[in-house]
Design a protein around this motif. Structure first.
Motif, PDB file in Angstrom:
ATOM      1  N   TRP A   3       0.811  -1.211   0.000  1.00 28.19           N
ATOM      2  CA  TRP A   3       0.000   0.000   0.000  1.00 28.19           C
ATOM      3  C   TRP A   3       0.851   1.271   0.000  1.00 28.19           C
ATOM      4  O   TRP A   3       0.327   2.357  -0.131  1.00 28.19           O
ATOM      5  CB  TRP A   3      -0.924   0.023   1.212  1.00 28.19           C
ATOM      6  N   SER A   4       2.166   1.135   0.190  1.00 27.75           N
ATOM      7  CA  SER A   4       2.982   2.332   0.312  1.00 27.75           C
ATOM      8  C   SER A   4       4.074   2.439  -0.748  1.00 27.75           C
ATOM      9  O   SER A   4       5.053   3.122  -0.543  1.00 27.75           O
ATOM     10  CB  SER A   4       3.625   2.355   1.712  1.00 27.75           C
ATOM     11  N   ALA A   5       3.907   1.776  -1.877  1.00 22.59           N
ATOM     12  CA  ALA A   5       4.907   1.882  -2.947  1.00 22.59           C
ATOM     13  C   ALA A   5       5.017   3.345  -3.384  1.00 22.59           C
ATOM     14  O   ALA A   5       4.035   4.082  -3.398  1.00 22.59           O
ATOM     15  CB  ALA A   5       4.518   1.008  -4.134  1.00 22.59           C
ATOM     16  N   GLU A   7       5.209   6.724  -5.502  1.00 25.97           N
ATOM     17  CA  GLU A   7       4.419   7.156  -6.658  1.00 25.97           C
ATOM     18  C   GLU A   7       5.150   6.897  -7.963  1.00 25.97           C
ATOM     19  O   GLU A   7       4.519   6.676  -8.990  1.00 25.97           O
ATOM     20  CB  GLU A   7       4.062   8.629  -6.531  1.00 25.97           C
ATOM     21  N   ASP A  10       3.858   3.868  -9.677  1.00 25.01           N
ATOM     22  CA  ASP A  10       2.430   3.736  -9.942  1.00 25.01           C
ATOM     23  C   ASP A  10       2.117   3.177 -11.321  1.00 25.01           C
ATOM     24  O   ASP A  10       1.147   2.453 -11.494  1.00 25.01           O
ATOM     25  CB  ASP A  10       1.703   5.067  -9.761  1.00 25.01           C
ATOM     26  N   VAL A  26       0.647  -0.893 -10.404  1.00 25.78           N
ATOM     27  CA  VAL A  26       0.845  -0.615  -8.987  1.00 25.78           C
ATOM     28  C   VAL A  26      -0.209   0.387  -8.512  1.00 25.78           C
ATOM     29  O   VAL A  26      -0.766   0.260  -7.428  1.00 25.78           O
ATOM     30  CB  VAL A  26       2.277  -0.095  -8.722  1.00 25.78           C
ATOM     31  N   ARG A  27      -0.535   1.370  -9.340  1.00 26.77           N
ATOM     32  CA  ARG A  27      -1.570   2.355  -8.995  1.00 26.77           C
ATOM     33  C   ARG A  27      -2.886   1.633  -8.701  1.00 26.77           C
ATOM     34  O   ARG A  27      -3.603   1.973  -7.757  1.00 26.77           O
ATOM     35  CB  ARG A  27      -1.770   3.358 -10.126  1.00 26.77           C
ATOM     36  N   LYS A  30      -2.852  -0.044  -5.332  1.00 29.08           N
ATOM     37  CA  LYS A  30      -2.975   0.915  -4.240  1.00 29.08           C
ATOM     38  C   LYS A  30      -4.423   1.316  -3.965  1.00 29.08           C
ATOM     39  O   LYS A  30      -4.719   1.897  -2.931  1.00 29.08           O
ATOM     40  CB  LYS A  30      -2.151   2.167  -4.543  1.00 29.08           C
ATOM     41  N   THR A  31      -5.336   1.007  -4.890  1.00 30.18           N
ATOM     42  CA  THR A  31      -6.739   1.368  -4.659  1.00 30.18           C
ATOM     43  C   THR A  31      -7.406   0.406  -3.681  1.00 30.18           C
ATOM     44  O   THR A  31      -8.536   0.646  -3.258  1.00 30.18           O
ATOM     45  CB  THR A  31      -7.553   1.400  -5.972  1.00 30.18           C
ATOM     46  N   GLY A  33      -7.130  -1.681   0.049  1.00 26.26           N
ATOM     47  CA  GLY A  33      -6.502  -1.569   1.356  1.00 26.26           C
ATOM     48  C   GLY A  33      -7.578  -1.502   2.414  1.00 26.26           C
ATOM     49  O   GLY A  33      -8.757  -1.679   2.118  1.00 26.26           O
TER      50      GLY A  33
END
Length: 167
Positions: A3-5, A7, A10, A26-27, A30-31, A33
């Motif tokens: 969740w913290s890769a 930007e 992304d 990756v973006r 991150k959506t 969590g």
């Protein structure tokens, strides 16, 4: 962690776009969590991986954006209609998955699994909804692309035992 890769990552592709697979970045990861269930590309990517367990071409996953078009009554582009008609004519495609992003909710997804060979539809909703509003446009779509199914088709509809959210 996931969740913290940074930007800068992304745009990095974690699942390539191929025949039957959606590109997931990756973006998109991150959506998802705590309290966030993911965007349409992540949901479609996860369903694609699950569908692969059922054999080559036996499961068709409707694009979540297309399902939203069905809900709103938007007319799809002619190419989309042709692709869906061809897939509907493919008899080996027995199960169709319709991921539904429920409007007015913070990222709540439900799923209709339609087995057109035995005329059954199963609804999955971790919030306990009955899915009847969604079933109307899903039913309309599946009957429009499947020879032999029509308005008079008697579907067996079940609500899957799904763990409730938040508890």
């Amino acid at each position: 962690g996931l969740w913290s890769a940074r930007e800068a990552r992304d745009g990095e592709v974690v699942q390539e776009s191929e025949e039957g697979l959606s590109e997931v970045t990756v973006r998109d990861l991150k959506t998802a969590g705590p309290g966030r269930l993911g965007n349409d590309m992540l949901v479609q990517g996860l369903l694609t991986l699950a569908a692969a367990q059922h054999g080559d071409g036996e499961v068709r996953i409707m694009n979540p954006m297309r399902v939203t078009q069905m809900r709103t009554g938007a007319t799809p582009p002619p190419r989309t209609t042709r692709v869906e008609q061809r897939a509907g004519a493919a008899h080996r495609v027995c199960k169709w998955l319709y991921p539904v992003n429920i409007p007015g909710t913070p990222g709540h997804w439900t799923l209709w699994v339609v087995d057109r060979d035995v005329e059954t539809a199963t609804y999955y909703d971790s919030a306990g909804g009955d899915g009847q509003g969604e079933w109307e446009y899903v039913r309309k779509h599946i009957t429009s692309i499947t020879e032999g199914l029509n308005e008079e088709t008697e579907w067996t509809i079940t609500r899957a035992a799904t763990p409730r959210q938040g508890g």
